[in-house]
Scaffold this motif. Structure first.
Motif, PDB file in Angstrom:
ATOM      1  N   VAL A 240     -14.725  23.589   7.920  1.00  0.00           N
ATOM      2  CA  VAL A 240     -14.900  22.706   9.078  1.00  0.00           C
ATOM      3  C   VAL A 240     -14.129  21.413   8.840  1.00  0.00           C
ATOM      4  CG1 VAL A 240     -17.153  23.660   9.658  1.00  0.00           C
ATOM      5  CG2 VAL A 240     -17.018  21.722   8.103  1.00  0.00           C
ATOM      6  N   PRO A 241     -13.812  20.654   9.901  1.00  0.00           N
ATOM      7  CA  PRO A 241     -13.184  19.343   9.720  1.00  0.00           C
ATOM      8  C   PRO A 241     -14.062  18.417   8.885  1.00  0.00           C
ATOM      9  CG  PRO A 241     -13.007  20.058  12.005  1.00  0.00           C
ATOM     10  CD  PRO A 241     -13.912  21.036  11.325  1.00  0.00           C
ATOM     11  N   ARG A 242     -13.436  17.611   8.046  1.00  0.00           N
ATOM     12  CA  ARG A 242     -14.194  16.703   7.176  1.00  0.00           C
ATOM     13  C   ARG A 242     -15.060  15.739   7.985  1.00  0.00           C
ATOM     14  NH1 ARG A 242     -12.329  16.339   1.764  1.00  0.00           N
ATOM     15  NH2 ARG A 242     -10.540  17.695   1.382  1.00  0.00           N
ATOM     16  N   GLU A 243     -14.557  15.320   9.135  1.00  0.00           N
ATOM     17  CA  GLU A 243     -15.326  14.396   9.959  1.00  0.00           C
ATOM     18  C   GLU A 243     -16.640  15.033  10.409  1.00  0.00           C
ATOM     19  OE1 GLU A 243     -14.714  11.592  13.927  1.00  0.00           O
ATOM     20  OE2 GLU A 243     -13.119  12.903  13.221  1.00  0.00           O
ATOM     21  N   VAL A 244     -16.577  16.319  10.785  1.00  0.00           N
ATOM     22  CA  VAL A 244     -17.801  17.020  11.195  1.00  0.00           C
ATOM     23  C   VAL A 244     -18.735  17.189  10.002  1.00  0.00           C
ATOM     24  CG1 VAL A 244     -18.689  19.194  12.111  1.00  0.00           C
ATOM     25  CG2 VAL A 244     -16.617  18.193  13.074  1.00  0.00           C
ATOM     26  N   ALA A 245     -18.176  17.506   8.837  1.00  0.00           N
ATOM     27  CA  ALA A 245     -19.008  17.721   7.654  1.00  0.00           C
ATOM     28  C   ALA A 245     -19.688  16.437   7.200  1.00  0.00           C
ATOM     29  CB  ALA A 245     -18.150  18.294   6.524  1.00  0.00           C
TER      30      ALA A 245
ATOM     31  N   VAL B  12       0.845  -1.189   0.000  1.00  0.00           N
ATOM     32  CA  VAL B  12       0.000   0.000   0.000  1.00  0.00           C
ATOM     33  C   VAL B  12       0.886   1.246   0.000  1.00  0.00           C
ATOM     34  CG1 VAL B  12      -1.767   1.290   1.240  1.00  0.00           C
ATOM     35  CG2 VAL B  12      -1.863  -1.215   1.184  1.00  0.00           C
ATOM     36  N   VAL B  13       0.663   2.108  -0.970  1.00  0.00           N
ATOM     37  CA  VAL B  13       1.386   3.372  -1.069  1.00  0.00           C
ATOM     38  C   VAL B  13       0.615   4.483  -0.356  1.00  0.00           C
ATOM     39  CG1 VAL B  13       2.330   5.105  -2.649  1.00  0.00           C
ATOM     40  CG2 VAL B  13       2.443   2.676  -3.231  1.00  0.00           C
ATOM     41  N   ARG B  14      -0.694   4.490  -0.558  1.00  0.00           N
ATOM     42  CA  ARG B  14      -1.513   5.536   0.048  1.00  0.00           C
ATOM     43  C   ARG B  14      -2.932   5.018   0.261  1.00  0.00           C
ATOM     44  NH1 ARG B  14      -3.356  11.235  -2.802  1.00  0.00           N
ATOM     45  NH2 ARG B  14      -4.467  12.107  -1.002  1.00  0.00           N
ATOM     46  N   ASP B  15      -3.462   5.279   1.455  1.00  0.00           N
ATOM     47  CA  ASP B  15      -4.838   4.913   1.793  1.00  0.00           C
ATOM     48  C   ASP B  15      -5.510   6.157   2.352  1.00  0.00           C
ATOM     49  OD1 ASP B  15      -7.224   3.840   2.519  1.00  0.00           O
ATOM     50  OD2 ASP B  15      -6.428   2.370   3.923  1.00  0.00           O
TER      51      ASP B  15
ATOM     52  N   GLU C 226      -5.717   8.370   6.319  1.00  0.00           N
ATOM     53  CA  GLU C 226      -5.046   9.651   6.449  1.00  0.00           C
ATOM     54  C   GLU C 226      -5.902  10.621   7.253  1.00  0.00           C
ATOM     55  OE1 GLU C 226      -4.355  10.962   2.507  1.00  0.00           O
ATOM     56  OE2 GLU C 226      -2.643   9.647   2.166  1.00  0.00           O
ATOM     57  N   LYS C 227      -5.260  11.667   7.720  1.00  0.00           N
ATOM     58  CA  LYS C 227      -6.012  12.710   8.402  1.00  0.00           C
ATOM     59  C   LYS C 227      -6.923  13.391   7.397  1.00  0.00           C
ATOM     60  CE  LYS C 227      -2.737  13.716  12.100  1.00  0.00           C
ATOM     61  NZ  LYS C 227      -1.919  14.750  12.767  1.00  0.00           N
TER      62      LYS C 227
END
Length: 233
Positions: free
Chosen positions: A87-92, A55-58, A62-63
């Motif tokens: 806003v943070p992506r998690e909140v959105a 895996v190179v990128r997941d 990632e944050k």
């Protein structure tokens, strides 16, 4: 990619939240070379090591970072209707977008809230941190140390300021709205709560619940002197 979340005590209710993710991989070993007439889609021609990847990128691990959204409704601590906020992506993705409290800031969505956006020019802007500070101060019971053995005592703005400083809240005395001698030995009963208004900024104020805690200064001074006499271990 779809994740299934099952809330505790509600096993019959299943919530499916679609999540977009990307995984980039690379081969561990070079691909086995085939002859020109061999079918590249004939997987029997390949070896086991040809299907080993790293895996190179997941993007799912990632944050998430932040994302711009346009609010479809007023959200306390976030912004007003029609305002584009970061806003943070998690909140959105988990709160604002699923509940239709916000939309992606496309040209069509921005045009949809054009009238609300014009009103934002004259509307005072309030920082989300101010609202969080207000909510915190509303939830506490401020303990004010006071030597009740004095004949004439009253709660002053300086007493409130020092009590706030003990909980790491710094403010000026001018921001504390308290009438002089409003709380004294004649008007206060031990254990009774009273409110003090604190002006966070010119637009936001909060009523803080307060209670007086009896403190014997002479006793505290004696304990301090005794602690200095104890030998250090």
């Amino acid at each position: 990619m779809i994740r299934t979340l099952i809330r505790p005590l509600q096993s019959a209710r299943v919530i499916q939240i679609p999540i977009r993710t990307t995984v980039i991989v690379e081969r561990v070993h070079p691909l086995t070379k085939l002859r020109p007439w061999e079918n590249i889609y004939d997987y029997s021609k390949y070896k086991y090591i040809d299907f080993q990847y790293r895996v190179v990128r997941d993007t799912d691990t990632e944050k998430w970072g932040n994302i711009d959204v346009i609010l479809a409704e007023y959200v306390e601590g976030v912004g007003y209707k029609g305002e584009i906020v970061n806003v943070p992506r998690e909140v959105a993705y988990r709160e604002l977008l699923p509940a239709q409290l916000a939309l992606y800031p496309t040209k069509e969505n921005i045009a949809l809230f054009e009238e609300e956006r014009k009103l934002l020019v004259d509307r005072p802007q309030i920082s989300p941190f101010v609202m969080k500070c207000r909510d915190y101060l509303k939830s506490i019971l401020l303990q004010i140390p006071m030597n009740l053995k004095l004949k004439d005592w009253s709660v002053t703005r300086d007493n409130i300021r020092i009590a706030l400083r003990r909980i790491n809240v710094m403010c000026d005395e001018d921001a504390i709205m308290l009438e002089e001698n409003a709380v004294n030995q004649d008007t206060y009963k031990l254990g009774e709560e009273f409110n003090v208004v604190l002006k966070i900024n010119p637009l936001v104020d909060v009523a803080i619940k307060c209670v007086i805690v009896p403190v014997d200064k002479a006793k505290l001074w004696d304990e301090y002197q005794l602690s200095k006499r104890k030998p250090k271990s």
